[in-house]
Write an enzyme that holds these catalytic residues in place. Structure first.
Site, PDB file in Angstrom:
ATOM      1  N   SER A 119       7.981   8.840   5.158  1.00 31.44           N
ATOM      2  CA  SER A 119       7.047   7.711   5.492  1.00 31.44           C
ATOM      3  C   SER A 119       7.150   6.510   4.434  1.00 31.44           C
ATOM      4  O   SER A 119       6.973   6.985   3.152  1.00 31.44           O
ATOM      5  CB  SER A 119       5.743   7.982   5.770  1.00 31.44           C
ATOM      6  OG  SER A 119       5.014   6.787   5.920  1.00 31.44           O
ATOM      7  N   LEU A 120       7.321   5.390   4.634  1.00 22.87           N
ATOM      8  CA  LEU A 120       7.478   4.377   3.698  1.00 22.87           C
ATOM      9  C   LEU A 120       6.083   3.598   3.355  1.00 22.87           C
ATOM     10  O   LEU A 120       5.923   2.829   2.497  1.00 22.87           O
ATOM     11  CB  LEU A 120       8.710   3.328   3.994  1.00 22.87           C
ATOM     12  CG  LEU A 120       9.803   3.691   4.258  1.00 22.87           C
ATOM     13  CD1 LEU A 120      10.879   2.699   4.778  1.00 22.87           C
ATOM     14  CD2 LEU A 120      10.508   4.084   2.938  1.00 22.87           C
ATOM     15  N   SER A 121       5.291   3.943   4.463  1.00 18.01           N
ATOM     16  CA  SER A 121       3.831   3.303   4.263  1.00 18.01           C
ATOM     17  C   SER A 121       2.888   3.511   3.039  1.00 18.01           C
ATOM     18  O   SER A 121       2.538   2.465   2.340  1.00 18.01           O
ATOM     19  CB  SER A 121       2.834   4.003   5.474  1.00 18.01           C
ATOM     20  OG  SER A 121       3.700   3.448   6.715  1.00 18.01           O
ATOM     21  N   LYS A 124       0.529   9.604  18.159  1.00 20.91           N
ATOM     22  CA  LYS A 124      -0.011   8.241  18.551  1.00 20.91           C
ATOM     23  C   LYS A 124      -0.618   8.310  19.858  1.00 20.91           C
ATOM     24  O   LYS A 124      -1.596   7.431  20.028  1.00 20.91           O
ATOM     25  CB  LYS A 124       1.189   7.348  18.411  1.00 20.91           C
ATOM     26  CG  LYS A 124       1.654   6.873  17.245  1.00 20.91           C
ATOM     27  CD  LYS A 124       2.800   5.861  17.506  1.00 20.91           C
ATOM     28  CE  LYS A 124       3.291   4.862  16.221  1.00 20.91           C
ATOM     29  NZ  LYS A 124       4.165   3.887  16.403  1.00 20.91           N
TER      30      LYS A 124
END
Ligand code: NAP
Length: 309
Positions: free
Chosen positions: A21-23, A81
């Site tokens: 994840s780049l978050s 999700k």
């Protein structure tokens, strides 16, 4: 980033796997900018954003644990999700319409969730020259793929008021289930006005020349398969010059699909980076309840992905 203190509040992302994840990089860079004295008129805030690998069978325990330790909010990604929805006390109309939540925050009543992917999807379209509701009402949108990102694209195109929304899939059963899933789905003021039309890949030679917007919501062309495109060169040449061609893939940047569309004369091409930036900015705004440094978030992602600004 400022040091962790006794008052530091926790944000994060739940996924499985979540290591890619780049978050965390994007959100922590924005938090660090906000925390810098004199960076803006708001008082500094003390937050940190962490990745949490949570297996599907552990989701409920993790969310209950987050409540117990007063986590302020979190993002939620694949494969949770949809599974998160029954664990929430409040779900926004846009998340109900998409059928998935990607952002959760704490309220007096418990956990609330929404889906900022639609806002992210819409942001670069609304910035484009075609931000004209009349033009959108004449637009036939063609969405390639019928997965999670396609769901956000369908709701976004419905919000824009597109005349027709075609969702193109390769698997007839999955496509049928995708189309059926919109029945009885409510929107803020009642049922969604535009229902996606399920179309097969074979229908593309007819659809592409009519399309005013084409969205690639498949992973075809994504790193490492950078030499692939969802459309053949022959079909790409059929795209009208004033069609918006939007590839939700953010790496490589641009994709072969966008490069071929430009070579075929398409004037407006949009890559997936801005959607990624804007869905993150929308989430951070919810958690912090203040403006967030979108440019810092964009630059951090560009750096992480090796994209030159
Ligand atoms: P997903 O839920 O797995 O859906 C992918 C869809 O593409 C499915 O309908 C799948 O069909 C179809 N597909 C896969 N390979 C295909 C192929 N070779 N030919 C034709 N169709 C194919 O994935 P997703 O989460 O929607 O993500 C899709 C893409 O959007 C990814 O590249 C992702 O990186 C990107 N994305 C970008 C953002 C952003 O912020 N920019 C956000 C979300 C997603 P089957 O079901 O038949 O396999």
């Amino acid at each position: 980033m400022q040091g962790i203190t006794g008052e530091t509040k926790l944000l994060g992302v739940i996924g499985y796997p979540v290591e890619h994840s780049l978050s965390p990089a994007m959100h922590n860079a924005a938090i660090a900018r906000i925390a810098s004295p004199g960076s803006n008129p708001y008082p500094a805030l003390d937050y940190v954003y962490l990745p949490f690998p949570v297996k599907p069978q552990d989701l409920e325990t993790a969310v209950a644990g987050f409540a117990a330790i007063a986590v302020a909010g979190f993002n939620i990604t694949i494969p949770h999700k949809q599974a998160i929805i029954p664990l929430l006390d409040e779900v926004s109309p846009v998340a109900r319409a998409v059928g998935a939540v990607n952002t959760v925050w704490r309220t007096d009543r418990g956990w609330a969730g929404t889906n900022t992917d639609v806002e992210g999807f819409l942001a670069p379209l609304q910035n484009s020259l075609q931000n004209d509701s009349k033009q959108w009402q004449e637009t036939i949108a063609v969405i390639l793929g019928a997965g999670g990102a396609a769901r956000a694209a369908v709701v976004g195109c419905a919000q824009l008021g597109c005349r027709e929304i075609h969702v193109v899939g390769r698997n007839p059963e999955k496509l049928e289930a995708f189309a059926r899933s919109w029945e009885n789905r409510s929107w803020e003021n009642g049922p969604l006005e535009i229902r996606p039309i399920a179309s097969s890949w074979e229908a593309l030679p007819e659809l592409i020349p009519q399309a005013g917007a084409i969205v690639n919501a498949t992973p075809v062309g994504m790193h490492p398969n950078v030499e692939r495109s969802p459309l053949s060169p022959t079909l790409t040449e059929q795209i009208k010059a004033d069609t918006i061609v939007y590839d939700l893939i953010y790496t490589p940047n641009p994709t072969l699909f966008l490069r071929q569309a430009r070579e075929a004369g398409v004037r407006t091409t949009i890559d997936g980076l801005e959607m990624l930036v804007q869905q993150g900015a929308a989430a951070l705004k919810i958690w912090l309840n203040r403006p967030v440094p979108v440019d810092v978030m964009r630059q951090t992602l560009q750096k992480s992905l090796g994209i030159s600004p």
